[in-house]
Design a protein around this motif. Structure first.
Motif, short mmCIF file in Angstrom:
data_model
loop_
_atom_site.label_atom_id
_atom_site.label_comp_id
_atom_site.label_asym_id
_atom_site.label_seq_id
_atom_site.Cartn_x
_atom_site.Cartn_y
_atom_site.Cartn_z
N LEU A 42 0.83 -1.21 0.00
CA LEU A 42 0.00 0.00 0.00
C LEU A 42 0.86 1.25 0.00
N PHE A 43 1.90 1.23 0.83
CA PHE A 43 2.78 2.38 0.95
C PHE A 43 3.45 2.67 -0.39
N LEU A 44 3.94 1.61 -1.03
CA LEU A 44 4.61 1.77 -2.32
C LEU A 44 3.64 2.32 -3.36
N SER A 45 2.41 1.84 -3.35
CA SER A 45 1.48 2.31 -4.38
C SER A 45 1.04 3.75 -4.09
N GLU A 46 0.98 4.10 -2.80
CA GLU A 46 0.70 5.51 -2.48
C GLU A 46 1.82 6.41 -2.99
N LEU A 47 3.04 5.95 -2.78
CA LEU A 47 4.18 6.73 -3.26
C LEU A 47 4.11 6.90 -4.76
N GLU A 48 3.79 5.81 -5.45
CA GLU A 48 3.78 5.85 -6.91
C GLU A 48 2.68 6.75 -7.45
N GLN A 49 1.60 6.84 -6.71
CA GLN A 49 0.53 7.71 -7.16
C GLN A 49 0.74 9.14 -6.68
N GLY A 50 1.88 9.37 -6.04
CA GLY A 50 2.20 10.72 -5.60
C GLY A 50 1.37 11.17 -4.41
N ARG A 59 10.37 14.75 4.10
CA ARG A 59 9.80 14.79 5.44
C ARG A 59 10.47 13.77 6.35
N ARG A 60 10.38 14.06 7.64
CA ARG A 60 11.03 13.21 8.63
C ARG A 60 10.66 11.73 8.47
N ARG A 61 9.36 11.48 8.29
CA ARG A 61 8.92 10.09 8.24
C ARG A 61 9.52 9.34 7.04
N MET A 62 9.68 10.08 5.94
CA MET A 62 10.27 9.47 4.75
C MET A 62 11.74 9.16 4.96
N LEU A 63 12.45 10.09 5.59
CA LEU A 63 13.86 9.87 5.87
C LEU A 63 14.01 8.66 6.80
N ARG A 64 13.12 8.60 7.77
CA ARG A 64 13.11 7.47 8.70
C ARG A 64 12.94 6.14 7.94
N THR A 65 11.97 6.14 7.04
CA THR A 65 11.72 4.93 6.25
C THR A 65 12.98 4.48 5.52
N VAL A 66 13.67 5.43 4.91
CA VAL A 66 14.89 5.10 4.16
C VAL A 66 15.94 4.49 5.09
N VAL A 67 16.24 5.20 6.17
CA VAL A 67 17.33 4.76 7.04
C VAL A 67 16.96 3.45 7.74
N GLU A 68 15.70 3.34 8.17
CA GLU A 68 15.28 2.11 8.85
C GLU A 68 15.43 0.90 7.95
N LEU A 121 10.66 -5.83 -0.56
CA LEU A 121 10.10 -4.53 -0.95
C LEU A 121 10.88 -3.36 -0.36
N GLY A 122 11.65 -3.62 0.70
CA GLY A 122 12.32 -2.54 1.42
C GLY A 122 13.13 -1.62 0.52
N LEU A 123 14.00 -2.18 -0.30
CA LEU A 123 14.86 -1.34 -1.13
C LEU A 123 14.10 -0.69 -2.29
N ALA A 124 13.01 -1.33 -2.73
CA ALA A 124 12.17 -0.69 -3.76
C ALA A 124 11.57 0.58 -3.18
#
Ligand SMILES: Nc1ncnc2c1ncn2[C@@H]1O[C@H](COP(=O)(O)OP(=O)(O)OP(=O)(O)O)[C@@H](O)[C@H]1O
Ligand SMILES: [Mg+2]
Length: 227
Positions: free
Chosen positions: A64-72, A119-128, A192-195
């Motif tokens: 869901l998260f990935l598809s939200e990202l893809e739909q902007g 945004r903070r949450r996005m940076l968190r997602t990347v580093v986590e 899916l993490g790295l995608a």
């Protein structure tokens, strides 16, 4: 107009999702069946069933998260975040688990005030995602270094370890959805993490690359435009 490969991609994606859900579902059915057997250890079976359900939930959340990202719908590029405290928090939260896995976590920050354009949450997602991978795959005795530094081409956020690595030819494929390198197949994870990492970083205007070799660790480097 849709790209001609769109249907093909969509079919492949649906097939991969179904496959990924089938495995925990099959295990769940087997658990339920054994609950019917005489002398079944119900608390233990319930505990195991819970793990399977959690795994499926995580997978669905990631998709869901990935598809939200893809739909902007998740506007990654909006806002900016002071990166150092986020990196520090992500590492602090995982020190103990890393220790159990025999992986040492190290943080190298060249400039405490660096801002990254997400945004903070996005940076968190990347580093986590990157640190979790090192804990999960690097193996006992490895060191994982998280570093942040300004370079001419942008802000470099790098997570590298000197652990198990992946075959050199796998490195560019790690960002594909559902791709897992062989060694990881016995551990849990959906690929899916790295995608997600790639999508977030690119939406923020940056790029990401993985380099590694079998037995020589993995180095994931994100270059972000200065905020
Ligand atoms: N630090 C690492 N060392 C060795 N292999 C790695 C490392 N990070 C990732 N990999 C390999 O890359 C694959 C893809 O990683 P990714 O994070 O996308 O998925 P995952 O960890 O398998 O599942 P998920 O992150 O969705 O739970 C992993 O399955 C593993 O084979
Ligand atoms: Mg992962």
């Amino acid at each position: 107009m849709r790209h001609p490969d769109y249907e093909e991609l969509r079919t492949a994606f649906t097939a991969a999702v179904s496959h990924e859900l089938r495995t925990p579902l099959a295990r769940l059915v087997a658990l339920l069946e054994s609950a019917d057997l005489p002398g079944a250890n119900l608390p233990e079976l319930l505990g195991k069933a819970r793990v399977e359900v959690d795994e499926m939930t995580e997978l669905v959340d990631d998709i869901l998260f990935l598809s939200e990202l893809e739909q902007g719908r998740e506007v990654v590029a909006l806002g900016e975040t002071e990166a150092a405290p986020v990196l520090r928090a992500v590492i602090d939260e995982r020190i103990e688990r890393a220790e159990i896995a025999g992986v040492r976590l190290e943080l190298r920050i060249a400039d405490e005030s660096l801002l990254v354009p997400m945004r903070r949450r996005m940076l968190r997602t990347v580093v986590e995602n990157l640190v979790e991978n090192a804990i999960r795959y690097a193996g006992e005795g490895a060191t994982c270094v998280v570093s942040l530094r300004p370079e001419e081409r942008g802000i470099v956020l790098e997570v590298s370890d000197d652990g198990a690595g992946v075959p050199e030819e796998d490195a560019p494929r790690l960002f594909e959805r559902f791709f897992r390198s062989d060694r990881a197949r016995t551990t849990r994870g959906s690929g899916l993490g790295l995608a997600i990492v790639k999508h977030v970083v690119e939406t923020a205007g940056g790029n990401v690359e993985a380099r590694g070799a079998k037995g020589r660790g993995l180095d994931v480097r994100c270059v972000l435009p200065s905020a």
